[in-house]
Enzyme design. Structure first.
Site, mmCIF file in Angstrom:
data_model
loop_
_atom_site.group_PDB
_atom_site.id
_atom_site.type_symbol
_atom_site.label_atom_id
_atom_site.label_comp_id
_atom_site.label_asym_id
_atom_site.label_seq_id
_atom_site.Cartn_x
_atom_site.Cartn_y
_atom_site.Cartn_z
ATOM 1 N N GLU A 57 1.105 -1.163 0.004
ATOM 2 C CA GLU A 57 0.371 0.453 0.196
ATOM 3 C C GLU A 57 0.838 1.439 -0.112
ATOM 4 O O GLU A 57 0.537 2.013 -0.356
ATOM 5 C CB GLU A 57 -0.649 0.434 1.417
ATOM 6 N N GLY A 88 -9.077 -1.660 7.347
ATOM 7 C CA GLY A 88 -7.753 -1.918 7.630
ATOM 8 C C GLY A 88 -5.972 -1.670 6.921
ATOM 9 O O GLY A 88 -5.416 -2.437 7.360
ATOM 10 N N PHE A 89 -6.419 -2.370 5.882
ATOM 11 C CA PHE A 89 -5.206 -2.314 4.805
ATOM 12 C C PHE A 89 -4.321 -1.419 4.843
ATOM 13 O O PHE A 89 -3.192 -0.820 3.597
ATOM 14 C CB PHE A 89 -4.915 -2.708 3.852
ATOM 15 N N PRO A 130 -0.699 0.646 6.233
ATOM 16 C CA PRO A 130 0.911 1.201 5.710
ATOM 17 C C PRO A 130 1.067 2.497 4.625
ATOM 18 O O PRO A 130 2.647 2.208 4.430
ATOM 19 C CB PRO A 130 1.086 -0.344 4.525
ATOM 20 N N HIS A 172 -11.124 -6.012 8.178
ATOM 21 C CA HIS A 172 -12.596 -5.778 7.121
ATOM 22 C C HIS A 172 -13.620 -4.951 6.834
ATOM 23 O O HIS A 172 -14.137 -4.952 6.313
ATOM 24 C CB HIS A 172 -12.888 -7.590 6.436
#
Ligand SMILES: Cc1ncc(C[n+]2csc(CCOP(=O)(O)OP(=O)(O)O)c2C)c(N)n1
Ligand SMILES: Cc1ncc(C[n+]2csc(CCOP(=O)(O)OP(=O)(O)O)c2C)c(N)n1
Ligand SMILES: [Mg+2]
Ligand SMILES: [Mg+2]
Lengths: 376, 337, 337, 376
Positions: free
Chosen positions: B70, B95-96, B99, B139
């Site tokens: 990311e 949630g990602f 980064p 998620h």
């Protein structure tokens, strides 16, 4: 067999001009260069050093908040900077004053950032020299993205001298440990992008010796990602020029990324805020002083190119003029007004921000009415 | 996917996912500098199929399956923008995004400012967000407040297919970075979308919208909670309470005026979101409203949101998330003041 | 650095930096599982010298110069905690915490929860923060609200040397992750510290403290702005206004009761911080106070903070940061209600 | 010379058991193993496959929210898992059900996470098997930190069989592109930590083929960071066992990190939410079916070890029992109560959170009074 215990051979360090100023050939990296061109490189090196020294002085005088000196790294920077073509794009860290010089960015603009009148403030696309990036490694990904744009613009591998474009991404030995730098390697390799990664291994990341980051030479990392890496004598401007040129040429022609590790030394403090006596020995400094990037060029010019004292005197004079000019210009840099921080937050100021700005303006005005602030 | 240009004559019913897909498609058709980049956005069409068919239509150079990082996605987008491109990015799940937080906060949000306006950052970061879909950890999160607190970013979110289409088009057209939150649990909700509307922007990107008028109390929500609030208002109407429901749409900047106007009328406000309450958007709205409508408030602004815990395991998420009952409970409390 | 154990007999005057140093020293002496890790924390003693001499006293195994990556620092600390260690981390400057944001939000904050309590995360993340030191970009930020919005983290900040010592010791003793913000512009401010106090915790870590009593209005601040608020209160006293000054100390959890009690007395509240106002701590405090002290408030809660812009170039930072005048301006406004 | 254009030789893939079930020797990786041990590995493989298949079925029946199948990767996981000693610590991704099996983590506990009754919920230190980590690559840094702790505990290089400890960090081909994984390499190399990095290159990261991440074999990346890398046939449980053992042994004895790339294939969908027909051809699947990790062991056992049908029947029966047990246990897993999310936020609940919890409890009670929720 065991998995461990295979010691790779120590790497060659590409060198074309010895510390003593002797021109040597390297079988893989030929360099055709005239003495006139070497004189011109000498001039770059000398002026960059003078400018850098002046900036350090200005900081001591309280004119700058901070300065990150490039002392000792002039060859690494000028060699790379002079290998660029106009259309190439450079992504510096915060220490590439020598590259800025080669890209015709006014030193005074750089000073502005360290004085605190701006956070950068030049247009990256004007001289194809990106803004200084302080967050370590972040710019290597910007270089990758820019190179993706270059590819999409059809500006790679056409064979047209002024069209094919390479991107040069700078970072330090310390920054090589950041995730971003390694992601940049991955992206550049996976898409075969025209990026040359240029790591100035100046042996230190503030107080941390490069051994804290890696136990093998940094240039070797490239092979693990699938592209070539090479270590050069970063204090040899000719080696820096030759290898950068080749890597940039190959990038422009569509052969993909390269990692260059310019092996050099940070002769000064990390920045003017730093005190290197706390963590390193002066011995080391002495060793590297003997490898000075400028002295060797001077020695070559005097001994092998028959350059007379007049040339050096002229450059000394030019250096002095430069110093005077930037010193004065630095002192005259205008502070931002209290309302300027609102200006470029967005391309068009939002109503919300305009309201905040108006409130602050009214507040400031109330002092003008009252004739001074701080009287309450 | 039929291009809306081919079917320009009329409004159509579509899902939010399809509206978003059409918006990207139309933006890419309109401007060759627009690129789509993210994980699995190519052949797969994204895990939610929002980019379905785009790579087929625009090629691998413009619809890019990114290497798996990311930070790389955001960082390279910044570089693309410096080169004059307008990347649209997909972060696979809320949630990602972390980064990439450094590139977002230190670069995306600040680059234009650092260049004193010389370089624009017309980057749209699409983030499917929110819970209620029975997913595993990371998620179902609602990280919008992090971005709304970050100067230099614009943050918006849609609650229905028409807004999805138009707000995404407007975001992509914006010269500033926009964090575009997509309420993933509403992806399959349907609604009318008129992609041929020649006025282009039926509603300004950063303006809130009163979706249901009412006089007894105001509900402010955005994204996934808008539908829930409308349901709550319907239920309250049965009890004789007329709730005004505002879809905030823009989380930064906030259209404070619309909210304040409503509160001046109703005197009561409940803010609803899925994110944890503390330091969430509800705090900012409460702070503004109590300042700008101090004398209008007949009760304190109440907040209904996720609790100050990590998003829980999915078998208990329905209890954790605000729902009609919890909203009505807050309404009862504000009315009781 | 003399160990305070050797000089246990008396309170001493020290700088905040020295108090922090002593706190780490004493924590490491008390518990062999405590480690110190960060950039340049070894020989250099940290860029602010807060870890000065620790490596000499405790060795390279316990005072660790980390490879240069903040995600690595946080991620490895999580692993150390799983193995039973109690790492104290130094993030070099506020603006460099973001590469570690993912590990903080998704791992540090959630690990204990994910393990249903089986694994503790006794990690202290020290972050020098705030502006006013004439620094270049990324060296003057106030990112505390990001962390306060993250469930699973505790967030505290000290305003004076005694709190610096005790709060850091308490944080390191805490079995939960603590984000410990150090107001870097106050590092050299001096104050009395009694490291020999046998009661160990002179004040609970998460309790606010009334530093100056007053009846006309309440000022709530934390970290670097506490001294500024005390100055403002002094100035206001000259004008006949008695301001109560509260040092919040803990940003998550928040000691709402102490603030509410004060507001119940004064009826007026101004919250001051350096961070951008929108979605900052001031929003949360305003939201809580207007809810819990609705009928006590005689004026809306006002917020004085950084503007919603990136932190500006240092030559204009003094104008951008809240100062005595801007605080008094807000006080005047609240009193005029 | 040019910088580019040097093509490294294709790597060896360590193999000790061919897809046809023929036992072969590798000069560098000898493996002493009895047929009884191979039978035991067969049992592991078969039971893991059965358990994994049952989980997929449970998802289809609506009992699980999601399942990430390890179909096809059983050998890579069991080989590594069985190379661990009790005191070693494993850091899995979300797909290492075969390793969990070897660590005696109850399959039902894993199901709980995919059912949504917990976010993990086992004690990593009980079986020395960390919680599943969903954020790609994050666990590799945890492994590094844990290994730092191991070193500080003096549990490396003592020569004591039950004391020296290694750490095994799993990640996928896709995750290899994350900054965290590369930072983990850097840390492990710089401090010579006892970590074995174990990359299951199953050729896919959801829909992205491994070529999107790298253009050279992943195991080669290790050399660039200064430690050994090796590619093994990830469908050959003997190769996986042998190489993992050697790498773990060398880690325990203080020789530092290794990267193992287990070359394998994700035979199923990424998860039960995925539809691989959108992005990959069934041809590929057919090729890999011929390399099945279990069939080859069976072929070897039948042909070269004279194992009778009884053995296989017994394992089939055991598999069936396992499936029945977990199916029933899964259905009986208790949902968390509405107040449980408050429980383990902190080691001791803060007053603030306790107040929030109390408020919610009172709210819930109000429905009990009113006898049903949703009636308002
Ligand atoms: C993400 C991040 N962390 C920390 C810092 C603070 N910092 C500034 S320069 C520096 C050392 C960098 O060393 P290196 O990459 O070798 O470059 P050099 O300064 O030697 O040119 C550090 C730690 C930073 N700028 N960015
Ligand atoms: C930081 C992050 N970004 C995105 C995702 C979503 N995601 C889950 S699995 C996956 C693919 C991972 O591929 P690989 O590492 O090869 O492991 P595999 O699933 O093949 O076992 C992605 C993108 C994630 N979990 N974490
Ligand atoms: Mg360096
Ligand atoms: Mg994979």
């Amino acid at each position: 067999m065991t998995l461990h215990g295979h010691v790779p051979p120590e790497p060659d360090l590409v060198q074309l001009l010895t510390p003593e100023g002797v021109r040597v050939d390297h079988p893989d990296f030929p360099l055709e260069i005239t003495d006139e061109e070497i004189k011109s490189l000498y001039r770059d090196l000398a002026l960059v050093r003078r400018f850098d020294g002046e900036a350090t002085a200005l900081q001591r005088q309280g004119e700058l908040g901070l300065w990150a000196s490039c002392l000792g790294q002039e060859a690494a920077q000028v060699g790379a900077g002079r290998a660029l073509r106009t259309q190439d794009m450079a992504f510096p860290t915060y220490r590439e004053h020598g590259v800025a010089w080669c890209r015709d960015v006014d030193p005074v603009t750089l000073l502005g950032m360290f004085r605190g009148v701006s956070l950068g403030g030049w247009n990256p696309n004007e001289n194809n020299f990106n803004l200084y990036t302080i967050v370590l490694g972040a710019q290597t990904l910007h270089a990758v993205g820019y190179a993706m744009g270059v590819v999409r613009d059809g500006a790679v591998g056409t064979g047209e001298h002024d069209r094919d474009t390479a991107v040069l991404a700078f970072f330090g030995d310390g920054a090589s440990s950041q995730g971003d730098v390694n992601e940049a390697f991955i992206w550049a390799a996976a898409s075969n992008l025209p990026v040359v990664f240029y790591c100035q291994n100046n042996q230190w990341a503030i107080s941390e010796a490069v051994e804290r980051q890696t136990r093998v030479p940094l240039f070797q990392r490239a092979a693990g990602f699938g592209f070539p890496g090479v270590r050069i004598d970063g204090n040899d401007v000719l080696a820096c020029l030759a290898v950068s040129r080749m890597a940039l040429d190959e990038a422009r022609s569509g052969q993909g990324p390269t990692l260059i590790e310019a092996y050099t030394y940070r002769m000064g403090a990390h920045t003017t805020s730093d005190d290197p006596t706390r963590y390193r020995l002066t011995d080391e400094l002495e060793t590297w002083r003997l490898r000075d990037p400028i002295e060797r060029v001077r020695a070559y010019l005097v001994r092998d190119a028959g350059v007379s004292q007049d040339f050096f005197d002229a450059i000394d004079a030019e250096s002095e003029e430069l110093a005077v000019r930037i010193r004065e210009a630095c002192r005259q840099l205008k502070d931002p007004t209290p309302l300027e921080p609102f200006d470029h937050v967005f391309s068009e100021m939002t109503e919300e921000l305009a309201e905040q700005r108006a409130g602050y303006a009214a507040y400031l005005d109330s002092f003008e009415d009252a004739s001074l602030k701080g009287a309450s | 996917m039929t291009s809306p240009l081919e079917a320009a004559s009329a409004a159509r019913t579509m899902t939010m996912a399809s509206a978003l897909n059409t918006a990207i498609h139309d933006s890419m058709s309109a401007d060759p500098k627009v690129l789509m980049m993210g994980l699995d956005v190519g052949k797969l069409g994204g895990v939610f199929r929002v980019t379905d068919g785009l790579q087929k239509d625009f090629g691998e150079d413009r619809v890019i399956d990114a290497p798996l990082g990311e930070s790389g996605i955001l960082g390279s987008a910044v570089g693309l923008a410096i080169r004059g491109y307008r990347p649209v990015l997909e972060i696979q799940f809320d949630g990602f995004v972390y980064p990439a937080f450094d590139q977002i906060v230190c670069q995306l949000a600040k680059f234009h400012n650092r260049s004193l306006g010389a370089v624009k950052m017309p980057i749209t970061v699409r983030i499917p967000y929110g819970g209620g879909i029975g997913a595993v950890e990371h998620h179902s999160e609602s990280p919008e407040a992090y971005f709304a607190h970050t100067a230099g970013l614009k943050v918006v979110t849609c609650s229905n297919p028409s807004d999805a289409y138009w707000m995404l088009r407007q975001s992509i057209e914006s010269d500033d970075p926009v964090i575009f939150f997509e309420p993933k649990r509403r992806y399959w909700a349907k609604g009318m979308v008129d992609t041929a509307d020649t006025s282009f922007a039926p509603w300004p990107l950063h303006k809130a919208r009163v979706l249901r008028p009412g006089k007894d109390a105001t509900l402010v929500a955005y994204g996934p909670m808008v539908a829930t609030c409308l349901d709550a208002a319907k239920a309250a109407a049965g009890d004789g309470h007329e709730l005004e429901v505002i879809d905030l749409r823009s989380l930064s900047p906030i259209d404070t005026a619309t909210v304040v106007q409503s509160v001046q009328k109703t005197g009561r406000l409940v803010v609803v979101h899925e994110a944890s309450v503390s330091n969430g958007m509800g705090a900012e709205i409460a702070a503004r409203v109590q300042e700008k409508a101090f004398y209008s408030l007949e009760a304190p602004v109440l907040r209904v949101g996720g609790f100050d815990t990590p998003y829980p395991a999915s078998r208990v998420e329905e209890e954790w998330l605000p729902d009609v009952d919890r909203i009505l409970d807050a309404v009862d409390r504000t009315l009781a003041y």
